[in-house]
Design a protein around this motif. Structure first.
Motif, PDB file in Angstrom:
ATOM      1  N   ARG A 158     -35.497 -43.747  32.239  1.00  0.00           N
ATOM      2  CA  ARG A 158     -34.037 -43.782  32.300  1.00  0.00           C
ATOM      3  C   ARG A 158     -33.441 -45.154  32.017  1.00  0.00           C
ATOM      4  N   LEU A 159     -33.751 -45.650  30.820  1.00  0.00           N
ATOM      5  CA  LEU A 159     -33.129 -46.883  30.355  1.00  0.00           C
ATOM      6  C   LEU A 159     -31.606 -46.763  30.355  1.00  0.00           C
ATOM      7  N   ASP A 160     -31.101 -45.553  30.103  1.00  0.00           N
ATOM      8  CA  ASP A 160     -29.650 -45.364  30.087  1.00  0.00           C
ATOM      9  C   ASP A 160     -29.023 -45.710  31.439  1.00  0.00           C
ATOM     10  N   GLU A 202     -32.288 -44.021  20.562  1.00  0.00           N
ATOM     11  CA  GLU A 202     -31.356 -44.465  19.520  1.00  0.00           C
ATOM     12  C   GLU A 202     -29.927 -44.511  20.054  1.00  0.00           C
ATOM     13  N   GLU A 203     -29.572 -43.556  20.896  1.00  0.00           N
ATOM     14  CA  GLU A 203     -28.233 -43.556  21.480  1.00  0.00           C
ATOM     15  C   GLU A 203     -28.043 -44.747  22.422  1.00  0.00           C
ATOM     16  N   VAL A 204     -29.049 -45.039  23.233  1.00  0.00           N
ATOM     17  CA  VAL A 204     -28.964 -46.185  24.146  1.00  0.00           C
ATOM     18  C   VAL A 204     -28.889 -47.486  23.358  1.00  0.00           C
ATOM     19  N   GLU A 209     -25.919 -52.236  21.098  1.00  0.00           N
ATOM     20  CA  GLU A 209     -25.527 -52.949  19.870  1.00  0.00           C
ATOM     21  C   GLU A 209     -24.016 -53.072  19.749  1.00  0.00           C
ATOM     22  N   ASN A 210     -23.283 -52.066  20.201  1.00  0.00           N
ATOM     23  CA  ASN A 210     -21.826 -52.049  20.053  1.00  0.00           C
ATOM     24  C   ASN A 210     -21.090 -52.534  21.293  1.00  0.00           C
ATOM     25  N   SER A 211     -21.821 -53.126  22.220  1.00  0.00           N
ATOM     26  CA  SER A 211     -21.231 -53.511  23.501  1.00  0.00           C
ATOM     27  C   SER A 211     -20.834 -54.985  23.519  1.00  0.00           C
ATOM     28  N   PRO A 212     -19.953 -55.366  24.436  1.00  0.00           N
ATOM     29  CA  PRO A 212     -19.622 -56.784  24.605  1.00  0.00           C
ATOM     30  C   PRO A 212     -20.725 -57.570  25.301  1.00  0.00           C
TER      31      PRO A 212
END
Length: 321
Positions: A158-160, A202-204, A209-212
């Motif tokens: 659960r990396l998410d 890939e979702e995580v 990648e798109n985070s601040p």
């Protein structure tokens, strides 16, 4: 006493093997398998001719092969985790040939009895052991802001959830850093070639990648955990399930706080103060915790999960009549 340690993955047993190698009147050999099924039968046959104790780490094809080939005077000991429960192997065990099955926690003990019908009289519990001296290293002054997670494969780790926890911590204070220790899921063919697993990662990764907070997330490969933990103040345990989960125990040995989301079995492994019902509870603990009050963590590991205690219990099993 001649002890053979047998299995495809001995990482949880390496310190114990070293302990026995340095014990008087004991000889040790390793039968390292390439996978769950035997590849080099000649090497294993030579072990059968040599050993007094056959110690199978993980209850897989190694047990099935050795129970067929063991000699009457030899003891066959099996150490079970939880992974084996979802395999075909426990149903093939011959309990007339297996002398003792070691479960690494009471949860594993009960689950193997319930799910795999392993007889209780064949099982005992011996917790994992930690060579605590290796973790006695000075913490970095920045450790209170450094979150660690060790091992993110497969997705049940659960990396998410780890990212969800870190995202909110970063929102509260951008000093927080997340250090991810372990192999990338691409390095595991059985994971990356599984569509559901691959899509999960890939979702995580897209979210990171798109985070601040992208620059505050650090992927670090496998290696020496004892040195890595010097910079880590909190070790996450957010899996769907674990048989024991050595990573946060090793973290405690270094003085890092375990942050454990509630799941089956955790109450018999970790102190209740570090088991959290929700992600929000875990976030609040980290952000509000007085990091200076961590002296009892090392003591807890020494008293409950010392390597010496583990090995002495295993030796008692070897010596049973």
């Amino acid at each position: 006493m001649k002890i053979a340690f047998i299995g495809h993955d001995l990482k949880f047993l390496n310190d114990a093997i070293e302990f026995f190698e340095h014990s008087p009147n004991i000889s040790v050999k390793i039968d390292k398998w390439e996978g769950h099924e035997i590849k080099d039968e000649q090497a294993s046959l030579e072990i059968v001719e040599w050993a007094d104790i056959l110690f199978c780490e993980w209850g897989l094809g190694n047990v099935v092969w050795y129970q067929k080939h063991k000699k009457p005077h030899q003891k066959l000991i099996v150490r079970m985790h939880r992974f084996e429960m979802n395999t075909i192997y426990p149903s093939q065990f011959d309990y007339h040939k297996i002398d003792k099955i070691i479960a690494i926690s009471p949860y594993v003990y009960e689950e193997f009895h319930r799910v795999a019908s392993i007889p209780r009289e064949k099982m005992t519990v011996v917790y994992n052991g930690v060579q605590t001296e290796k973790f006695e290293k000075v913490k970095s002054s920045k450790a209170k802001y450094n979150i660690g997670i060790i091992g993110i494969v497969p997705k049940l780790k659960r990396l998410d959830r780890a990212i969800e926890i870190f995202e909110e911590l970063y929102r509260r204070n951008n000093k927080y850093q997340l250090y991810i220790k372990g192999k990338h899921p691409k390095e595991f063919g059985w994971v990356w070639n599984n569509q559901a697993e691959r899509e999960f990662y890939e979702e995580v990764f897209r979210k990171i990648e798109n985070s601040p907070f992208k620059k505050n997330v650090h992927f670090e490969g496998w290696g020496d955990v004892t040195s890595w933990l010097k910079k880590v103040g909190y070790v996450l345990s957010v899996s769907d399930y674990e048989s024991f989960h050595m990573a946060p125990i090793e973290g405690m040995a270094s003085g890092a706080f375990p942050v454990v989301l509630k799941r089956e079995g955790v109450n018999v492994v970790f102190p209740k103060d570090y088991i959290f019902e929700t992600i929000e509870d875990a976030i609040n603990f980290i952000s509000e915790n007085d990091f200076s009050t961590n002296n009892n963590l090392k003591t807890f590991v020494k008293e409950n999960y010392s390597l010496t205690n583990m090995c002495n219990q295993i030796m008692d099993i070897f010596l049973e009549k």
